[in-house]
Design an enzyme around this catalytic site. Structure first.
Site, PDB file in Angstrom:
ATOM      1  N   LYS A 114      55.486  55.982  43.367  1.00  0.00           N
ATOM      2  CA  LYS A 114      56.152  55.962  42.579  1.00  0.00           C
ATOM      3  C   LYS A 114      57.604  56.045  42.752  1.00  0.00           C
ATOM      4  O   LYS A 114      58.718  55.813  42.205  1.00  0.00           O
ATOM      5  CB  LYS A 114      55.130  55.915  41.540  1.00  0.00           C
ATOM      6  CG  LYS A 114      54.554  54.605  41.179  1.00  0.00           C
ATOM      7  CD  LYS A 114      53.877  54.841  39.595  1.00  0.00           C
ATOM      8  CE  LYS A 114      52.770  53.652  39.839  1.00  0.00           C
ATOM      9  NZ  LYS A 114      51.921  53.212  38.167  1.00  0.00           N
ATOM     10  N   LYS A 198      48.970  46.548  48.582  1.00  0.00           N
ATOM     11  CA  LYS A 198      47.394  46.009  47.308  1.00  0.00           C
ATOM     12  C   LYS A 198      48.320  44.443  45.910  1.00  0.00           C
ATOM     13  O   LYS A 198      49.401  44.230  45.911  1.00  0.00           O
ATOM     14  CB  LYS A 198      47.839  47.050  46.471  1.00  0.00           C
ATOM     15  CG  LYS A 198      46.182  47.132  46.282  1.00  0.00           C
ATOM     16  CD  LYS A 198      46.457  48.231  45.509  1.00  0.00           C
ATOM     17  CE  LYS A 198      47.032  49.272  44.125  1.00  0.00           C
ATOM     18  NZ  LYS A 198      47.110  49.784  43.216  1.00  0.00           N
ATOM     19  N   LYS A 201      51.131  44.714  40.041  1.00  0.00           N
ATOM     20  CA  LYS A 201      51.837  43.822  38.905  1.00  0.00           C
ATOM     21  C   LYS A 201      53.541  43.999  39.929  1.00  0.00           C
ATOM     22  O   LYS A 201      54.239  42.937  38.788  1.00  0.00           O
ATOM     23  CB  LYS A 201      52.035  44.723  37.405  1.00  0.00           C
ATOM     24  CG  LYS A 201      50.554  44.492  37.077  1.00  0.00           C
ATOM     25  CD  LYS A 201      50.312  45.905  36.182  1.00  0.00           C
ATOM     26  CE  LYS A 201      49.130  45.935  35.491  1.00  0.00           C
ATOM     27  NZ  LYS A 201      49.045  46.996  34.462  1.00  0.00           N
TER      28      LYS A 201
HETATM   29  P1  AMP Z   1      46.801  49.425  36.078  1.00  0.00           P
HETATM   30  O1  AMP Z   1      47.497  48.062  36.805  1.00  0.00           O
HETATM   31  O2  AMP Z   1      47.565  50.326  37.348  1.00  0.00           O
HETATM   32  O3  AMP Z   1      47.620  50.463  34.723  1.00  0.00           O
HETATM   33  O4  AMP Z   1      46.006  49.699  36.774  1.00  0.00           O
HETATM   34  C1  AMP Z   1      44.272  49.122  36.673  1.00  0.00           C
HETATM   35  C2  AMP Z   1      43.393  49.258  37.081  1.00  0.00           C
HETATM   36  O5  AMP Z   1      43.206  47.968  37.495  1.00  0.00           O
HETATM   37  C3  AMP Z   1      43.041  50.417  37.579  1.00  0.00           C
HETATM   38  O6  AMP Z   1      41.768  50.588  37.792  1.00  0.00           O
HETATM   39  C4  AMP Z   1      43.595  50.082  38.424  1.00  0.00           C
HETATM   40  O7  AMP Z   1      42.385  51.062  39.749  1.00  0.00           O
HETATM   41  C5  AMP Z   1      43.080  48.951  39.409  1.00  0.00           C
HETATM   42  N1  AMP Z   1      43.866  47.343  40.394  1.00  0.00           N
HETATM   43  C6  AMP Z   1      44.719  47.975  39.802  1.00  0.00           C
HETATM   44  N2  AMP Z   1      45.767  46.910  40.966  1.00  0.00           N
HETATM   45  C7  AMP Z   1      44.371  46.771  42.263  1.00  0.00           C
HETATM   46  C8  AMP Z   1      43.881  45.891  43.288  1.00  0.00           C
HETATM   47  N3  AMP Z   1      44.793  45.374  43.782  1.00  0.00           N
HETATM   48  N4  AMP Z   1      42.497  45.510  42.911  1.00  0.00           N
HETATM   49  C9  AMP Z   1      41.616  46.302  42.771  1.00  0.00           C
HETATM   50  N5  AMP Z   1      42.063  47.116  41.826  1.00  0.00           N
HETATM   51  C10 AMP Z   1      43.387  47.029  41.040  1.00  0.00           C
END
Ligand code: AMP
Ligand code: TRP
Length: 333
Positions: A114, A198, A201
């Site tokens: 990041k 991956k 967002k």
């Molecule tokens: P975040 O959006 O980074 O706050 O992630 C929220 C949750 O979603 C966390 O547990 C991440 O590990 C999971 N997550 C985010 N992106 C992915 C993805 N592409 N595949 C699987 N899990 C994800």
């Protein structure tokens, strides 16, 4: 055995299929297990480690909460709240930050990713982000933390902090070392445009992800345009190993249908790519579109969402405050 579950999702907009299949779907399943205590947090303090527009942040906090509710989290069964309303999280982060070591934080790959090339310009908050995450988890004596694969290293750090605190203050088992709960299969949902990246967002291309707020046409269109390759239609698992885009699409289908990859491959024997994609789009519309519709409905009632968060925060603060008090007592305050 009864489990104490804690997890968090950042309110940074564009919650997508990866968040749902990698995390939120699991939150809902854990809520269904009878003896579990479940706490789910919209981690807005984590979101401000990078710049946020205040009005958009507020909207995103409500949208993430609405996504939790629309996916099946029930405020009567789980504690649902946002982190900034429970001041104990920040206080805990300071106390635990004095136990965590610089060397441990220096190893965190998410910070490196990041912060990018210009580390000097990253916020101090981004650097100590994992300590706040440890505070989130440890204040509730959490035993299990459902997260995607990318959070495993932060969970290990949380365990290290708990163990060092217990050792430093001669308090065995005072801070509970939590276990990560990572989906075994399909724990990383990849971009629809590049099977090696991956689903995220922050990807500038909206075509790379299915957003939880997409309508039917958007879902169908994105799957139609999702990248595949020019090889033959796969006949077995081995065929998928070196084909990241196909592996991802078959994985998404398997995950959403709660079946293993082998069953999915068997299901489509003798079919072709367009038949597979049509069916994939159909099941996504079946499972994701009702959630999307419910999110829009909930967002029309901001008062209800705010009430859910206020009630959840009161319950959370009660638990967290007690633990911070106990931590301070151990430290000598
Ligand atoms: P975040 O959006 O980074 O706050 O992630 C929220 C949750 O979603 C966390 O547990 C991440 O590990 C999971 N997550 C985010 N992106 C992915 C993805 N592409 N595949 C699987 N899990 C994800
Ligand atoms: N760091 C997590 C992510 O980016 C979000 C998070 C913050 C979290 N605090 C947490 C997840 C506590 C689990 C438990 O996805």
């Amino acid at each position: 055995m009864s489990k104490k579950i804690f997890s968090g999702v950042q309110p940074t907009g564009n919650l997508h299929l990866g968040n749902y299949l990698g995390a939120i779907k699991n939150f809902v399943n854990l809520q269904k297990e009878k003896d579990n205590t479940c706490i789910y947090c919209v981690v807005d303090l984590h979101a401000i480690t990078v710049k946020q527009d205040p009005r958009i942040l507020k909207k995103n906090i409500r949208e993430t909460t609405a996504t939790f509710l629309a996916s099946g989290l029930d405020p009567k069964k789980s504690i649902i709240f946002n982190q900034s309303m429970v001041p104990s999280h920040s206080e805990g982060a300071w106390l635990l930050g004095c136990v965590a070591r610089m060397g441990w934080l220096n190893r965190m790959t998410q910070f490196k990713e990041k912060a990018g090339k210009d580390k000097e310009k990253a916020s101090v908050g981004l650097y100590i982000y994992p300590v706040l995450m440890a505070s989130d988890i440890l204040l509730y004596n959490s035993t299990h933390v459902p997260v995607g694969e990318d959070q495993k290293q932060h969970l290990e750090l949380t365990r290290d902090i708990a163990q060092k605190f217990n050792l430093d203050f001669n308090s065995p088992n005072f801070l509970i070392t939590p276990e990560p709960l990572i989906q075994k299969n399909f724990s990383r949902i990849m971009s629809l445009k590049d099977g090696k990246k991956k689903m995220s967002k922050s990807d500038p291309s909206d075509q790379s992800r299915i957003n939880m707020t997409d309508d039917k046409d958007q879902i169908v269109n994105k799957i139609k345009k999702a990248k595949t390759d020019s090889g033959e239609f796969p006949e077995n698992n081995n065929d998928l190993n070196k084909r990241p885009e196909l592996n991802n699409l078959f994985g998404i289908y398997s995950s959403i249908q709660d079946q293993d990859m082998k069953s999915t491959i068997n299901e489509f024997q003798g079919k072709n790519f367009s038949e597979f994609k049509n069916r994939l789009a159909e099941v996504l519309v079946e499972k994701i579109y009702p959630i999307s519709k419910e999110i829009s409905k909930l967002l029309k009632d901001e008062k209800y969402i705010d009430e859910v968060l206020i009630e959840g925060s009161v319950k959370a603060e009660k638990i967290a405050k007690k633990k911070v008090y106990d931590i301070k007592e151990k430290i000598g305050f």
